[in-house]
Motif scaffolding. Sequence first.
Motif, PDB file in Angstrom:
ATOM      1  N   MET A  16      -1.782 -66.942 -10.338  1.00  0.00           N
ATOM      2  CA  MET A  16      -1.344 -68.100  -9.559  1.00  0.00           C
ATOM      3  C   MET A  16      -2.245 -68.284  -8.329  1.00  0.00           C
ATOM      4  SD  MET A  16       1.223 -69.371 -11.199  1.00  0.00           S
ATOM      5  CE  MET A  16       2.371 -68.897 -12.475  1.00  0.00           C
ATOM      6  N   CYS A  17      -1.831 -67.778  -7.188  1.00  0.00           N
ATOM      7  CA  CYS A  17      -2.539 -68.049  -5.935  1.00  0.00           C
ATOM      8  C   CYS A  17      -3.912 -67.399  -5.862  1.00  0.00           C
ATOM      9  CB  CYS A  17      -1.670 -67.650  -4.752  1.00  0.00           C
ATOM     10  SG  CYS A  17      -0.166 -68.667  -4.652  1.00  0.00           S
ATOM     11  N   VAL A  18      -4.079 -66.207  -6.430  1.00  0.00           N
ATOM     12  CA  VAL A  18      -5.400 -65.578  -6.427  1.00  0.00           C
ATOM     13  C   VAL A  18      -6.347 -66.408  -7.288  1.00  0.00           C
ATOM     14  CG1 VAL A  18      -6.716 -63.530  -7.089  1.00  0.00           C
ATOM     15  CG2 VAL A  18      -4.511 -63.269  -5.927  1.00  0.00           C
ATOM     16  N   SER A  19      -5.951 -66.693  -8.516  1.00  0.00           N
ATOM     17  CA  SER A  19      -6.796 -67.460  -9.434  1.00  0.00           C
ATOM     18  C   SER A  19      -7.116 -68.845  -8.884  1.00  0.00           C
ATOM     19  CB  SER A  19      -6.101 -67.598 -10.798  1.00  0.00           C
ATOM     20  OG  SER A  19      -6.856 -68.387 -11.668  1.00  0.00           O
ATOM     21  N   CYS A  45      -5.240 -56.500  -7.532  1.00  0.00           N
ATOM     22  CA  CYS A  45      -4.418 -57.685  -7.782  1.00  0.00           C
ATOM     23  C   CYS A  45      -3.219 -57.287  -8.639  1.00  0.00           C
ATOM     24  CB  CYS A  45      -5.221 -58.743  -8.534  1.00  0.00           C
ATOM     25  SG  CYS A  45      -6.584 -59.450  -7.597  1.00  0.00           S
ATOM     26  N   ASP A  46      -2.201 -58.093  -8.580  1.00  0.00           N
ATOM     27  CA  ASP A  46      -1.018 -57.858  -9.400  1.00  0.00           C
ATOM     28  C   ASP A  46      -0.450 -59.208  -9.817  1.00  0.00           C
ATOM     29  OD1 ASP A  46       0.908 -56.397 -10.728  1.00  0.00           O
ATOM     30  OD2 ASP A  46       1.830 -55.566  -8.930  1.00  0.00           O
ATOM     31  N   CYS A  47       0.315 -59.192 -10.906  1.00  0.00           N
ATOM     32  CA  CYS A  47       0.957 -60.415 -11.376  1.00  0.00           C
ATOM     33  C   CYS A  47       2.254 -60.058 -12.103  1.00  0.00           C
ATOM     34  CB  CYS A  47       0.024 -61.221 -12.269  1.00  0.00           C
ATOM     35  SG  CYS A  47      -0.524 -60.384 -13.743  1.00  0.00           S
ATOM     36  N   PHE A  48       2.972 -61.073 -12.480  1.00  0.00           N
ATOM     37  CA  PHE A  48       4.294 -60.930 -13.070  1.00  0.00           C
ATOM     38  C   PHE A  48       4.268 -61.287 -14.554  1.00  0.00           C
ATOM     39  CE2 PHE A  48       4.609 -62.184  -8.659  1.00  0.00           C
ATOM     40  CZ  PHE A  48       5.497 -61.251  -8.135  1.00  0.00           C
ATOM     41  N   GLU A  49       5.220 -60.730 -15.286  1.00  0.00           N
ATOM     42  CA  GLU A  49       5.384 -61.189 -16.667  1.00  0.00           C
ATOM     43  C   GLU A  49       5.876 -62.632 -16.607  1.00  0.00           C
ATOM     44  OE1 GLU A  49       8.160 -58.449 -18.384  1.00  0.00           O
ATOM     45  OE2 GLU A  49       9.887 -59.415 -17.486  1.00  0.00           O
ATOM     46  N   LEU A  50       5.566 -63.393 -17.662  1.00  0.00           N
ATOM     47  CA  LEU A  50       5.897 -64.813 -17.669  1.00  0.00           C
ATOM     48  C   LEU A  50       6.615 -65.203 -18.958  1.00  0.00           C
ATOM     49  CD1 LEU A  50       2.495 -66.336 -16.479  1.00  0.00           C
ATOM     50  CD2 LEU A  50       4.589 -66.109 -15.135  1.00  0.00           C
ATOM     51  N   PRO A  51       7.517 -66.181 -18.892  1.00  0.00           N
ATOM     52  CA  PRO A  51       8.096 -66.709 -20.128  1.00  0.00           C
ATOM     53  C   PRO A  51       6.994 -67.397 -20.940  1.00  0.00           C
ATOM     54  CG  PRO A  51       8.865 -67.959 -18.215  1.00  0.00           C
ATOM     55  CD  PRO A  51       8.025 -66.843 -17.701  1.00  0.00           C
TER      56      PRO A  51
END
Length: 186
Positions: A120-123, A143-149
Motif C-alpha cells: 500500500m503506502c510503501v509501494s 517492510c511488512d504487509c498484511f494478508e488480504l482477501p
Amino acid sequence: MIQFPPATLLLAVDMQRAFDGPSWPRRWNREADRNGLRLLEGWRRSGRPILHVRHDSAEPDSSLRPGQDGNRFRDGFEPCGGEGVVSKSVNAAFIGTDLDLRLRRLGVERLVVFGISTDMCVSTTVRTGANMGWKITLAADACDCFELPDGRGGTIPAEQVQAVHVATLGFEFCEVATTAGILGRL
C-alpha cells in the motif's frame, strides 16, 4: 555495488502503532521492526538525512487519525534530533505533501525506503517517487504487509502479497536490497 552518497535519505513510511491493533489482518515479517531500527541507527551514525512519514487519516473512525494512540510512531521509530515528519492522508507520501520540495532543498540524490505496508503506502510512495525521477532503493526485509482477501472468499497470505509487490517494484521502479546489504554500502 556502489556506495550510497552522503545525500542518500532514509524514508521510514508509516511506522505507527495502529498497525499492531486487533482490527488489522495478520502480518508476516517479524524482522521488519528490527531491520528498520538497524537502518535508522546506521543512518544516524553516518549523519545522512532521515524523514519519517506518518499517515494522518481524515477518516473519523480510523486508528490512524491524529489524536488517536495508533497515530503515534511505534517505539523506537520516533523522530530524533531534528528529523522531519511528512504528514500524509493518502497512500503516496509525495501526494498532497511537501516531500519532493524537502528532498530537493536537502540536496538528496537517492532514497532508501522501508515501512508498512509494502503493498500500500510503501509501494505507492516508491512508484510515485520513481515516476517523479527519484532513484530509490527498497529495504524489502524492513517492510511488512498484511494478508488480504482475494475477492473470491479466500485469503492471500501476507508472504505472497510481499513477494509479488517486491518483485513488481524491483522490476520497474526501484532497486531491491536487504538491510545488511544497504548498511554495508554506507
